[in-house]
Design an enzyme around this catalytic site. Structure first.
Site: not given
Ligand code: GUN
Length: 294
Positions: A53, A97, A120
């Protein structure tokens, strides 16, 4: 032989489009978008995802920041960092994450993220907006699958879409998105999971199969119908004799399914790179809609 839905190629196109926008922003003497990531512990797959990322951010011209914590971090410490990122005028969006260690309440962490920075699309406010077809951040993997279906002009209207797996990150949101009144969407959706009896009775009748199971080579050619579209979200590390010591294997038995399907995603190079591109797209959206930017 099936058409290969080339996620690597499409993700590069999307990242190029983002790069062009960022170059214009910077040429206007404005700061570039900024994505931050929180990484807890030393799960190899999570570390690799976050590293990728950050590479993507560089490619599209974003600023990125990484905050790492040991696996023994307390919930309070993480919540404090999230509060700091929520308040930061310099950070447009951030991700935590997943998975998180057992002592951390994942839902509490997700709830603490400012929905305006939740690139997200995991916060219940954003999930709810998605379900109600309101504008919001879509979770990156489902968003990437939609983009892939769109760019390959896969017909989804009135089709039977069978989803395998009901995770909060993929299966559940995907089941909602494929049923929405849009393209891609307007499908009749069946959400299957670990308690579904005789799953092949569903997959054999599906026009589109989306697997997000984490069970290497689970879906065989004889389990799908002729001409089906097969989307493989599974990426399991399977040990091998290569230098890395593992290879990435999808849920789909590519060899047998590609003989029967009309279109299929490979692993690697299918859904994975699309997920990464869509996180960049969400970050650009967060930047554009930020209250701190004009
Ligand atoms: N773990 C696996 N996929 C994802 C993702 O898309 N976002 C985050 N934050 N964690 C993940």
């Amino acid at each position: 032989m099936a058409t290969i839905l080339d996620g690597l190629k499409v993700s590069k196109e999307i990242k190029n489009e983002i790069r062009i926008e960022v170059d214009k922003i910077v040429a206007d003497r404005r700061r570039p978008p900024h994505l931050a990531a929180i990484l807890v512990g030393n799960n190899g797959a999570s570390q690799a995802y976050v590293r990728n990322k950050i590479t993507d951010c560089k490619e599209v011209g974003f600023k990125s920041s990484l905050f790492t914590f040991s696996s023994t971090v307390s919930e309070a410490e993480l919540l404090e960092k999230i509060e700091e990122l929520n308040k930061s005028k310099d950070i447009d969006g951030f991700i935590v994450q997943l998975p998180l260690p057992k002592q951390i309440d994942q839902e509490k962490i997700i709830m603490a993220i400012d929905p305006r920075k939740d690139v997200d699309g995991f916060h219940p406010e954003n999930f709810g907006k998605m379900a109600l077809e309101m504008a919001t951040f879509l979770p990156a993997t489902p968003f990437g699958i939609l983009a892939l279906l769109e760019r390959y002009q896969i017909d989804t209207k009135g089709k039977h879409c069978v989803i395998i797996g009901r995770s909060r990150i993929v299966g559940k949101p995907m089941s909602i998105l494929m049923g929405r009144k849009d393209f891609p969407g307007n499908s009749t959706v069946t959400l299957t999971h670990s308690y579904t009896a005789h799953i092949e009775e569903f997959t054999k009748n599906a026009d589109i199969v989306i697997t997000a199971l984490g069970d290497p080579n689970f879906l065989k050619g004889e389990m799908i119908k002729n001409g089906a579209v097969v989307i493989d979200v599974g990426i399991t590390r399977v040990e091998d004799t290569s230098e890395k010591g593992y290879k990435l294997v999808g849920d789909v038995d590519f060899e047998s399914c590609s003989e029967v399907a009309s279109a299929i995603t490979p692993v690697p190079g299918g859904v994975g790179p699309m997920t990464r591109a869509m996180l960049m797209k969400n970050t650009l959206l967060a930047y554009k809609t930020s209250v701190y930017n004009d």
